[in-house]
Enzyme design. Structure first.
Site, short mmCIF file in Angstrom:
data_model
loop_
_atom_site.label_atom_id
_atom_site.label_comp_id
_atom_site.label_asym_id
_atom_site.label_seq_id
_atom_site.Cartn_x
_atom_site.Cartn_y
_atom_site.Cartn_z
N ALA A 110 0.86 -1.20 0.00
CA ALA A 110 0.00 0.00 0.00
C ALA A 110 0.89 1.24 0.00
CB ALA A 110 -0.92 0.02 1.22
N PHE A 111 0.29 2.37 -0.37
CA PHE A 111 1.08 3.60 -0.51
C PHE A 111 1.71 4.07 0.79
CE2 PHE A 111 -1.40 7.34 1.08
CZ PHE A 111 -2.57 6.71 1.48
N LYS A 112 1.18 3.58 1.91
CA LYS A 112 1.69 4.04 3.21
C LYS A 112 3.17 3.69 3.38
CE LYS A 112 -2.58 4.98 4.38
NZ LYS A 112 -3.15 6.21 4.88
N ASP A 113 3.62 2.62 2.70
CA ASP A 113 5.03 2.22 2.85
C ASP A 113 5.98 3.32 2.40
OD1 ASP A 113 4.47 -0.38 3.81
OD2 ASP A 113 4.23 -1.15 1.78
N LEU A 116 6.17 5.39 5.44
CA LEU A 116 6.42 4.73 6.73
C LEU A 116 7.68 3.89 6.78
CD1 LEU A 116 2.72 4.16 7.67
CD2 LEU A 116 4.41 5.36 9.07
#
Ligand SMILES: Cc1ncc(COP(=O)(O)O)c(C=O)c1O
Ligand SMILES: N[C@@H](CCOP(=O)(O)O)C(=O)O
Length: 462
Positions: A110-113, A116
């Site tokens: 997911a784009f959060k990586d 994060l």
């Protein structure tokens, strides 16, 4: 570069302090005290940089020498070395005038990586250099939690507790979070919605003596480092199109929930990236689309949708946008947020609404439209959109004018949301990293979610 609060009640602080502070101690959100302005010459110089090199240039503007350049370079290189694609966030042409920006090639799909992986390494770095204790508290509708846990699991000096809404995340999201058995990870499954989880953590962060006593740190997009890291891929996507001779009238269509991702685009635009139109796409939880189209910011009834990560009513970065909408005036923001707390809504006058509508175009995508969009692109292009991305693509289909090019942000891999994909009788093969999760034991505690109950769990864990 210093950081100030949208509510104006803290003294300006540096980059590392702002990362550690997370939510501003006056209850507002931190923003840079000025937005760096990039010349055309700088944009041209950056046009052929690799993703990590571009990230290094952009972070340097905001970190302002608080981290030596060689250390920052290592942090960035390490963070993006975990991605499966050599371009980190590649752009792919889907149709005439439509590209997708694939943001799901990191460890948790997911784009959060993108932010994060960096923030996890940054916390580790700060903890090593400054002896700061890092006790992370976060709320997730599924993706942030998995990604934040992956970013810090097993790291010395760091503990992480994530609240997610019990049985309201996809099976893969739940497994990604709860099959982690590192002792520095605690998963609390709250009987409630994501908004409940977000409200709880914001109230605990706002309890400044508790926050300081237990060294609470944020990984959600209330943390300014998240937003800064997310600006990079707007630049990188724009440059990829420019390198193909497609840089005229580039729109971005952004599936939106907490308003973090689209706010990063807004910031990139303010820094000088020539974005034509920022398209804000919501699912049936459409408070933000209603705000842009009607000028009323008021939560509606919660709707469980095929894009559960965007089942969000109160968008935590909206306050940052209000700050810029009202000329960086903390007094107005404070009074609008007080009004929201007291009356449950904010209504803006016609002239202000006109300004909002020059910043964003918005469209709310219902469940049927989301699934139709998945089917349409699967049949026509043999390309499988995840349901969040499908919302962005559906909005782009409605709001891209002739002669414009839209980059739709693809925020997750479809394997994370097979529940929706199966409704259209499409079968997919899970990547091995996801398939292997189904055989692992799960670790989570189900809680009712009163602030006192969560505090007790935190005190024991931290
Ligand atoms: C897959 C996915 N797409 C889109 C969004 C919306 O992003 P934002 O909350 O930054 O608006 C989220 C999370 O909110 C998400 O997990
Ligand atoms: N969709 C998000 C919600 C939290 O958003 P954040 O960007 O503020 O971390 C999630 O997956 O948890």
């Amino acid at each position: 570069m210093k950081y100030i609060s949208t509510r104006g009640q803290i003294s300006p602080i540096g980059f590392i302090d702002s990362v550690l502070m997370g939510l501003a101690d006056d209850g507002g959100l931190l923003v840079p005290d000025h937005i760096p302005q990039l010349s055309d010459a700088t944009l041209k110089q950056w046009q052929h940089l690799s993703y990590p090199d571009l990230a290094l240039e952009i972070f340097s503007l905001f970190v302002d020498n608080e981290i030596p350049r060689a250390d920052l370079k290592k942090l960035v290189d390490d963070s993006y070395a975990t991605f499966r694609h050599e371009d980190v966030t590649p752009v792919r042409k889907l149709d005439d005038g439509l590209y997708v920006l694939e943001l799901f090639h990191g460890p948790t799909f997911a784009f959060k990586d993108v932010a994060l992986q960096f923030l996890g390494n940054l916390y580790s770095y700060i903890s090593g250099k400054t002896d700061s204790i890092i006790h992370i508290l976060g709320a997730t509708s599924g993706d942030t939690g998995a990604s934040a846990i992956e970013g810090v699991r097993g790291k010395e000096g760091i503990r992480i507790c994530i609240l997610h809404p019990h049985q309201k995340v996809s099976k893969v999201q739940e497994l990604q979070m709860t099959t982690v058995d590192d002792s520095n990870v605690l998963n609390l499954a709250v009987n409630g919605t994501f908004d409940d989880c977000q409200r709880i953590i914001k109230e605990l962060f706002a309890d400044v003596s508790f926050k300081h006593q237990y060294h609470l740190r944020a990984i959600n997009s209330i943390n300014i480092a998240r937003i800064l890291a997310q600006t990079v891929y707007y630049f990188y996507a724009y440059f990829q199109l420019a390198n193909k001779g497609q840089a005229d009238k580039v729109n971005f269509s952004v599936p939106t929930g907490n308003f973090g991702d689209i706010f990063a685009g807004f910031l990139a635009q303010k820094m000088g990236l020539p974005i034509n139109k920022l398209i804000l796409a919501t699912n049936e939880n459409n408070i933000l689309a209603r705000f842009v189209n009607e000028g009323v910011y008021q939560p509606g009834a919660f709707r469980g949708t095929h894009s559960p990560s965007m089942d969000i009513q109160v968008a935590s970065n909206f306050e940052r946008y209000l700050f810029y909408l009202y000329g960086e005036d903390p007094a107005t923001v404070t009074s609008l947020m007080a009004q929201f707390k007291a009356e449950g809504r904010i209504v803006i006058p016609e002239d202000v609404l006109k300004r909002v509508q020059t910043d964003f175009a918005a469209y709310s995508v219902d469940n049927e439209d989301c699934l139709n969009t998945i089917s349409k692109y699967h049949e026509k292009h043999d390309y499988l959109l995840d349901p969040h991305t499908a919302c962005g693509v559906a909005a782009s289909d409605r709001l891209t004018a002739n002669g414009e090019v839209t980059v739709a942000l693809s925020t997750a891999h479809p394997a994370k949301f097979d529940e929706a994909i199966r409704l259209r009788n499409i079968s997919q093969t899970y990547p091995e990293q996801i398939q292997s999760l189904f055989d692992k034991p799960q670790f989570q505690m189900v809680v009712d979610g009163s602030n006192e109950e969560i505090k007790k769990k935190l005190v024991t864990f931290f």
